[in-house]
Design an enzyme around this catalytic site. Sequence first.
Site: not given
Ligand code: CO
Length: 134
Positions: A7, A79, A130
Amino acid sequence: MIGRLNHVALVVPDLGQAAEQYRGILGCDVSDELDLPDSGVTTVFVNLPNTKIELLHPFGENSPIAKFLEKNPAGGIHHVCYEVADIIAARDKLIGDGARILGSGEPATGAHGKPVLFLHPKDFSGTLIELEQA
Ligand code: CO
């Protein structure tokens, strides 16, 4: 080492408005709002055919994204999340290569109930990364 883009997370000043834009104007499959008190965020997931967009808004006091919204009052990209097969192996390789892991270095449980880690943005061209164990 990294796999799919899981994502892209966007911090937004108005979660309801952003969710409605993605649902109404952009025609996306959009989830309900989900409060994650342990993470200090409220999230909405936008499900795209090839990845997800995670809309984030601060939840509660001491939210880790409160400062981001102060610096970027109109919102912005927070992020990107890449999948890895084995998060401990990925972490150890990255540390061996000189990258810094944020926090304790131990995986936390992310928004999808899977182990996640964050890498220092200064080590990756200014982008917070991440890693999520797929
Ligand atoms: Co995230």
